[in-house]
Design a protein around this motif. Structure first.
Motif, short mmCIF file in Angstrom:
data_model
loop_
_atom_site.label_atom_id
_atom_site.label_comp_id
_atom_site.label_asym_id
_atom_site.label_seq_id
_atom_site.Cartn_x
_atom_site.Cartn_y
_atom_site.Cartn_z
N TYR A 216 1.56 8.99 -4.95
CA TYR A 216 0.22 8.56 -5.36
C TYR A 216 -0.07 8.87 -6.84
O TYR A 216 -0.56 7.99 -7.56
N PRO A 217 0.24 10.07 -7.33
CA PRO A 217 0.08 10.28 -8.78
C PRO A 217 0.91 9.30 -9.60
O PRO A 217 0.46 8.83 -10.65
N ARG B 201 -5.59 0.80 -0.02
CA ARG B 201 -5.49 0.39 -1.43
C ARG B 201 -4.14 -0.27 -1.61
O ARG B 201 -3.09 0.33 -1.31
N GLU C 274 -0.92 2.73 -12.98
CA GLU C 274 -2.18 1.99 -13.11
C GLU C 274 -2.85 2.33 -14.45
O GLU C 274 -3.37 1.44 -15.12
N ALA C 275 -2.82 3.61 -14.82
CA ALA C 275 -3.42 4.02 -16.10
C ALA C 275 -2.72 3.34 -17.26
O ALA C 275 -3.35 3.02 -18.28
N TYR D 290 -1.36 -2.15 -4.10
CA TYR D 290 -0.91 -2.14 -5.50
C TYR D 290 -0.09 -3.38 -5.78
O TYR D 290 0.69 -3.81 -4.94
N PHE E 87 -8.92 -2.46 -3.31
CA PHE E 87 -9.24 -1.78 -2.06
C PHE E 87 -9.53 -2.84 -1.01
O PHE E 87 -10.45 -3.64 -1.19
N TYR F 66 0.84 -1.19 0.00
CA TYR F 66 0.00 0.00 0.00
C TYR F 66 0.88 1.24 0.00
O TYR F 66 2.11 1.15 0.15
N GLY F 67 0.29 2.41 -0.12
CA GLY F 67 1.03 3.65 -0.36
C GLY F 67 2.09 3.96 0.68
O GLY F 67 3.26 4.15 0.35
N LEU G 84 1.68 6.25 -8.77
CA LEU G 84 0.96 4.97 -8.78
C LEU G 84 -0.26 5.01 -9.72
O LEU G 84 -0.53 4.06 -10.45
N TYR G 85 -0.97 6.12 -9.68
CA TYR G 85 -2.15 6.24 -10.56
C TYR G 85 -1.72 6.19 -12.04
O TYR G 85 -2.40 5.60 -12.87
N ASN G 86 -0.59 6.82 -12.33
CA ASN G 86 -0.09 6.80 -13.71
C ASN G 86 0.29 5.39 -14.14
O ASN G 86 0.00 4.96 -15.26
#
Lengths: 646, 116
Positions: B50-51, B75, B57-58, B77, B66, B26-27, B53-55
Motif C-alpha cells: 500500500y505505501p 480502491r 500515485e504521488a 489502481y 474508490f 485493487y490491493g 501504491l501511494y508513492n
C-alpha cells in the motif's frame, strides 16, 4: 467495539452480511467519517481489527486520509478472509504494523497537495532556523569580554618614564592651586578672550589679578618649556591623587563616563576609551592666563615678556599635541591659534614692539612647532583596540563576537538607532525600553546583532582601512582631501560600506576632514604669522613693502607658504598701502584680494576662514571672494562678523 | 525464495506497474498476482504494497478510484501514461541489467546450438 458484530453471523446469514456491507458502504461515502467507526462496523475478526487500528491510529494522518487507509485495509482483510485465509495468517502476511504505519504515513504525506508540501517544508525550515537561532542566543548570552591588554597602562608608560625635570605638570599643579583657580573671578570665564583689551572696563581688574598672581604665571611659563605635561591618566577622577585633584577637579567625576559608559558588570575599569584627560582640559585655562599676561605685557610695552608669554602658549600647544589623542591635538590647535591671533594683531598694530632679533627668534620657534597627525592617529587606534576588547569576546585567534555587555554599550552608543536596525518599527523596539525585559530582549537580539555587526577582526580591519585612508588623505592637498569627502563630508552615507555593519569603527574613527580642516587652519595661521614677520623685517630693512612675495625668500622665509585651499602660490598685492597676502578662496578664482560676502549666520565649521583681524570669519562654499591670509589693514566695519548660530 | 529488501525496492514498483498494464486492480488482487505470477519471488510484505501504491500515485505513475458499486468498497489502481513511460524505461534497464548479469555469468547463459 460494541458495534463490532461477530463474524459468525456473517457466515451463517449471508443476507445479513450483504445488508451490513451496504450500510458500511453508505457510511464510508462520507470521507470525514471517523475511521474508528468504519473499522468497528466492518465486522472483521478482532486480530485484524486490532492490526488496522494500530496502523491507522499511529499514522497521525488527516481524518479523511485515515478513513481512506482504514477502508483500504478493511477491504484487504475482507478479501483475504474471503479467500479462505485465516485471520492469523493474514495478519502475519501483512507484516509489522509499526513499519507499515511509518511507510503509509510517509507515502500518504507525499500525496498531499502542493500548497501543503510547500507549507510543510517552509514551516519545518523555519522551525529549524528558530531552533538554531535560540541555541545561538543561549550560547552567545554567556559570552564575556576578555580584557587582556591594559592599553591605559601602555598609554601611561612613556608618561611615567619621563624624568621629573621634563614634566610640566608639577609646576602647573602648583600654579593652579596657588592662584586658587576654582575661585577665579567671574569675568575670567565670561569674557571673550578676543576682547581682552586695555580699553575694556575690566582691564584694571585683569592687571591687578596678574600682579597678585605673578608667581603662578611664572610657574606656568617655566612649565611650558618642559617637554611634556607628564601626568598619568586615569578613568575616574577619584583615581588621581588628592594633590592632583586639587588642580584638576573641575570636571564632574565620571563626567566622561556619562557620555557612553561601559556597563558596570562588563568590567571594573573602562580603559582608554573612558580615560579622563583632565590635565589636557586644564590647558585652555592656562592658555587664557598666558594670553592675559601677553596682553598685559604688550600694554606695558614689554616686548620680550610678551613674546615669552607667546612662547609659553606655543609650549602648551606642543605639550598637548603629545597627548596622543585627537581631543588633545584639537586643544593644541586651539592654543596655537589663540596665541597667533593675538600676535598678528599686535604685529599689525604695534610692529615696533619687537626687535628684529626677537621677531626672528619667535619665527624660528613657531616654524618648529609642527603637528603630527600620525601620532594621534596611532593613539586613537590604541583606544579603538581597547574598545574592541571590551565589546567582543576573544576566540583566541584575534576574532570574536559581540557580548551582552558589548551590546549594552553599543545600544548606548547608537541610541535607539541600533534597536531600530535590529527590530525595525516593531513592538520589539518598544519592549527594549522596559528595564525588566531588557536583559531577555538583549539575549534574544544578540545573534541578530552579531549577524548585522562585523566581527572583531573585521571591525579592526575596517578601522585600519579608515586609518590608512586618513593617512593618505592627510598627505593630499587640503582641497583634494576636502573634495574627496564632499567638503562637508564624513557622513556615514558617504562611505561605501554599510554603517550598521561597521558601526563601531565609524563611530570611533576620529573626524578626519574636520580635524584636517582644523589643522590646516592652524597651519595657515602659522603661515600668516611667519609671512607677517618676514614682511615686517623686509620693510624695516628696505623701508617699503616688497614688490613680490618671492623677494622674501630665502632670507626671511626659506620657502613661501601656499594657498592651502587651492594648492597654488599665494597672491600678493599692496592695497591702500597695506600689504595683502591672499589665496583664491573656495570659489577658486582671483577676486583681487576682496573678502567674500560672509557672515550670513551659517555655521559650516569646515569652511571657517582665518584672517588676521580679531574676529574670525565663516566661509561657505561658493562664496565669491578671496581668502585673505595676511594684511595690515584694519578690518572695515562691514567685515565684522555677525553672530553665528552654532 | 524472496528478494532482499534492496532488490525488492527496485523491482517492486516495476512489477506493480507491469501488473497494472493489464488493467486496473485493487490491493489484495495485486498482492495475490505478485505472489502467484512471480512464483513467490516478488511476494512482498502486504503492508508494504500500500505505501508503494501511494508513492506511485504521488509520483503520478498510477491513479486510483474508490469503487463502492461492488460487494465491498475498494480502491482500484490504474497505470497512467507517465506510468507506462516509466515502465518502458525501467523495463529496458532491467533487460540491460539482465544481459549484463548473463555476461558476467551471474545468470546462466542461454543454450547455444547442438552438441559437438
Amino acid at each position: 467495539m460494541s458495534e463490532v458484530l461477530p463474524r459468525f453471523w456473517d457466515w451463517r446469514f449471508p443476507t445479513f452480511r450483504k445488508c451490513r456491507e451496504a450500510y458500511v458502504a453508505a457510511k464510508t461515502k462520507r470521507r470525514e467519517q471517523r475511521w474508528q467507526t468504519i473499522v468497528s462496523i466492518a465486522g472483521l475478526p478482532p486480530l485484524a481489527t486490532e492490526t488496522i487500528g494500530k496502523v491507522v491510529r499511529r499514522s497521525r494522518l488527516w481524518r479523511g486520509e485515515r478513513s481512506d487507509v482504514a477502508q483500504e485495509l478493511i477491504a484487504h482483510f475482507q478479501d483475504g478472509l474471503e479467500s479462505e485465509t485465516s485471520p492469523e495468517e493474514l495478519v502475519q502476511k501483512f507484516g509489522d504494523a509499526r513499519i507499515a504505519t511509518k511507510l503509509i504515513r510517509r507515502a500518504k504525506i507525499r500525496c498531499r497537495p502542493m500548497w501543503w508540501q510547500a507549507w510543510w517544508w517552509v514551516s519545518r525550515t523555519l522551525a529549524a532556523l528558530i531552533g538554531i537561532y535560540l541555541l545561538m542566543a543561549v550560547w552567545q548570552a554567556f559570552a564575556r569580554p576578555s580584557v587582556k591588554t591594559d592599553y591605559l597602562a601602555l598609554h601611561n608608560a612613556p608618561i611615567i618614564a619621563t624624568p621629573e625635570q621634563d614634566r610640566a605638570w608639577p609646576l602647573y599643579r602648583e600654579a593652579l592651586v596657588e592662584m586658587n583657580w576654582m575661585e577665579l573671578p567671574k569675568w575670567f570665564y565670561e569674557i571673550n578672550p578676543k576682547k581682552i583689551q586695555p580699553s575694556e572696563q575690566d582691564w584694571p581688574a585683569f592687571a591687578e589679578w596678574l600682579r597678585a598672581n605673578r608667581h603662578a604665571v611664572d610657574l606656568i611659563r617655566t612649565g611650558s618649556r618642559r617637554r611634556v605635561i607628564g601626568l598619568a591618566h586615569h578613568e575616574n577622577m577619584t583615581d588621581y591623587s588628592p594633590a592632583d585633584r586639587a588642580a584638576l577637579e573641575y570636571l564632574t567625576p565620571g563626567a566622561l563616563s556619562e557620555i557612553a559608559p561601559f556597563p558596570p558588570n562588563a568590567h571594573d575599569r573602562s580603559g582608554l576609551f573612558d580615560t579622563n584627560l583632565a590635565d589636557i582640559h586644564q590647558m585652555p585655562l592656562l592658555t587664557r592666563i598666558l594670553l592675559l599676561d601677553y596682553l598685559y605685557q604688550v600694554k606695558q610695552q614689554q616686548g620680550a615678556a610678551a613674546l615669552d608669554a607667546l612662547q609659553a602658549m606655543l609650549g602648551l600647544s606642543r605639550q598637548c599635541d603629545h597627548g596622543s589623542f585627537i581631543q588633545a591635538s584639537s586643544i593644541a590647535f586651539e592654543i596655537q591659534t589663540e596665541a597667533l591671533q593675538a600676535f598678528e594683531r599686535t604685529l599689525a598694530d604695534q610692529p615696533t614692539l619687537w626687535t628684529d632679533r626677537q621677531l626672528t627668534d619667535f619665527a624660528h620657534t613657531l616654524a618648529a612647532n609642527e603637528f603630527h597627525p600620525n601620532r594621534w592617529l596611532q593613539g586613537e587606534r590604541y583606544k579603538f583596540e581597547d574598545i574592541l576588547q571590551r565589546i567582543y569576546n576573544d576566540d583566541g585567534q584575534g576574532d570574536g563576537r559581540i557580548t551582552p555587555a558589548g551590546l549594552e554599550f553599543l545600544q548606548k552608543l547608537a541610541g535607539p538607532g541600533l534597536n531600530g536596525i535590529v527590530f525595525g518599527k516593531t513592538p520589539g523596539e518598544r519592549l527594549m525600553h522596559k528595564p525588566n525585559l531588557r536583559p531577555f530582549m538583549n539575549a534574544a537580539i544578540l545573534p541578530r546583532v552579531n549577524m548585522l555587526v562585523a566581527s572583531r577582526k573585521e571591525m579592526l580591519a575596517m578601522y585600519d582601512r579608515l586609518l590608512k585612508d586618513a593617512e593618505r588623505q592627510f598627505a593630499l592637498p587640503f582641497r583634494v582631501h576636502a573634495e574627496e569627502n564632499g567638503w562637508l563630508g564624513e557622513h556615514p552615507e558617504n562611505n561605501q560600506f554599510p554603517y550598521e555593519r561597521y558601526l563601531v569603527a565609524y563611530r570611533f574613527f576620529p573626524g578626519n576632514l574636520s580635524t584636517r580642516s582644523h589643522m590646516e587652519l592652524t597651519a595657515a595661521r602659522k603661515d600668516a604669522a611667519l609671512l607677517g614677520i618676514a614682511l615686517e623685517l623686509y620693510r624695516r630693512e628696505h623701508g617699503d613693502w616688497p614688490k613680490a612675495l618671492a623677494d622674501l625668500t630665502p632670507r626671511w622665509l626659506p620657502t613661501l607658504p601656499i594657498d592651502r585651499i587651492n594648492n597654488r602660490p599665494l597672491e600678493y598685492k599692496i592695497l591702500d598701502g597695506h600689504p595683502t597676502v591672499y589665496g583664491w578662496g573656495y570659489d577658486g578664482d582671483d577676486d583681487g584680494g576682496r573678502l567674500p560676502n560672509l557672515c550670513d549666520g551659517r555655521s559650516d565649521y569646515y569652511m571657517r576662514l582665518i584672517r588676521n583681524h580679531p574676529a574670525g570669519y565663516l566661509w561657505n562654499e561658493g562664496d565669491d571672494g578671496d581668502w585673505i591670509i595676511w594684511t595690515t589693514a584694519p578690518p572695515s566695519p562691514q567685515e565684522e562678523p555677525k553672530p553665528v548660530e552654532e | 525464495m524472496k528478494l532482499e529488501n534492496e532488490l525488492m525496492r527496485g523491482a517492486g514498483p516495476t512489477a506493480v506497474l507491469q501488473l497494472l498494464v493489464a488493467g486496473e486492480k485493487y490491493g489484495y488482487e495485486l498482492v495475490q498476482a505478485l505472489e502467484q505470477q512471480s512464483g513467490g519471488v516478488l511476494a512482498m510484505g502486504q503492508s508494504t504494497l500500500y505505501p508503494l501504491l501511494y508513492n506511485l500515485e504521488a509520483k503520478g505513475l498510477v491513479t486510483s478510484r474508490f469503487d463502492e458499486s461492488g460487494a465491498r468498497p475498494r480502491r482500484y489502481y490504474r497505470i497512467t501514461a507517465s506510468g507506462k513511460k516509466r515502465l518502458a524505461v525501467t523495463s529496458k534497464q532491467w533487460a540491460k541489467l539482465f544481459d549484463a548479469m548473463k555476461s558476467l555469468q551471474v545468470l546462466p547463459q542461454p543454450a547455444t546450438g547442438g552438441a559437438t
